[in-house]
Design a protein around this motif. Structure first.
Motif, short mmCIF file in Angstrom:
data_model
loop_
_atom_site.label_atom_id
_atom_site.label_comp_id
_atom_site.label_asym_id
_atom_site.label_seq_id
_atom_site.Cartn_x
_atom_site.Cartn_y
_atom_site.Cartn_z
N UNK A 109 0.80 -1.22 0.00
CA UNK A 109 0.00 0.00 0.00
C UNK A 109 0.84 1.28 0.00
N UNK A 110 2.12 1.17 0.27
CA UNK A 110 3.00 2.33 0.25
C UNK A 110 3.38 2.77 -1.16
N UNK A 111 3.07 1.94 -2.16
CA UNK A 111 3.61 2.16 -3.49
C UNK A 111 2.55 2.23 -4.57
N UNK A 112 2.76 3.17 -5.49
CA UNK A 112 2.08 3.05 -6.76
C UNK A 112 2.77 1.93 -7.53
N UNK A 113 2.00 1.20 -8.34
CA UNK A 113 2.54 0.02 -9.00
C UNK A 113 2.35 0.12 -10.51
N UNK A 114 3.30 -0.45 -11.21
CA UNK A 114 3.21 -0.46 -12.66
C UNK A 114 3.62 -1.80 -13.22
N UNK A 115 3.13 -2.07 -14.42
CA UNK A 115 3.57 -3.22 -15.22
C UNK A 115 4.24 -2.67 -16.47
N UNK A 116 5.37 -3.26 -16.80
CA UNK A 116 6.11 -2.92 -18.01
C UNK A 116 6.43 -4.22 -18.74
N UNK B 139 3.06 -0.59 -19.67
CA UNK B 139 1.83 -1.33 -19.97
C UNK B 139 0.65 -0.74 -19.19
N UNK B 140 0.79 -0.68 -17.86
CA UNK B 140 -0.31 -0.21 -17.03
C UNK B 140 0.23 0.21 -15.68
N UNK B 141 -0.53 1.09 -15.00
CA UNK B 141 -0.14 1.53 -13.66
C UNK B 141 -1.39 1.72 -12.82
N UNK B 142 -1.20 1.66 -11.51
CA UNK B 142 -2.30 1.79 -10.58
C UNK B 142 -1.84 2.57 -9.36
N UNK B 143 -2.72 3.41 -8.85
CA UNK B 143 -2.38 4.22 -7.69
C UNK B 143 -2.28 3.38 -6.42
N UNK B 144 -1.78 3.99 -5.37
CA UNK B 144 -1.58 3.27 -4.11
C UNK B 144 -2.89 2.68 -3.58
N UNK B 145 -3.96 3.41 -3.73
CA UNK B 145 -5.25 2.94 -3.22
C UNK B 145 -5.96 2.01 -4.18
N UNK B 146 -5.54 2.06 -5.44
CA UNK B 146 -6.22 1.28 -6.46
C UNK B 146 -7.35 2.02 -7.15
N UNK B 147 -7.59 3.27 -6.74
CA UNK B 147 -8.71 4.03 -7.29
C UNK B 147 -8.44 4.55 -8.70
N UNK B 148 -7.17 4.71 -9.04
CA UNK B 148 -6.83 5.26 -10.36
C UNK B 148 -5.94 4.29 -11.11
#
Length: 123
Positions: free
Chosen positions: A30-37, A48-57
């Motif tokens: 939960x401390x991190x924004x996450x991405x796929x490459x 490829x894709x990314x998601x905010x820490x909360x998952x809302x964006x």
């Protein structure tokens, strides 16, 4: 420091689906924004894709929009990439990455990387 381990790659036929997982350890996801490459042979690593820490964006590359879905389960310290309608052009090593600050399409913004999982789509 967080460690990331991807899984779920494999060989699939055109039109098939795969779900990649990325499990984090060491610190709460939960401390991190996450991405796929992904990186195909002879090509640069691409977003490829990314998601905010909360998952809302969420944010997608145009090439995967409508086919791939990024999601996360912070309770399980896991981020997912659901990939549908796969084509040979999706063949690559897929990496997940963690961003301390937010989420971005730029590889340079990410602080931690997994080792990758191979996805191969046959025609």
């Amino acid at each position: 420091q967080v460690q990331l381990v991807e899984s779920g790659g494999g060989l699939v036929q055109t039109g098939g689906s795969l779900r990649l997982s990325c499990v984090a350890s060491g610190r709460p996801l939960s401390r991190y924004g996450m991405g796929w490459f992904r990186q195909a042979p002879g090509k640069e690593r691409e977003f490829v894709a990314a998601i905010s820490k909360s998952g809302c964006s969420t944010y997608y590359a145009d090439s995967v929009k409508g086919r791939f879905t990024i999601s996360r389960d912070n309770a399980k310290n896991t981020v997912y990439l659901q990939m549908n309608s796969l084509t040979p052009e999706d063949t690559a090593i897929y990496y997940c990455a963690a961003d301390n600050m937010g989420y971005s399409s730029a590889p340079s913004a990410y602080d931690y990387w997994g080792q990758g999982t191979q996805v191969t789509v046959s025609s």
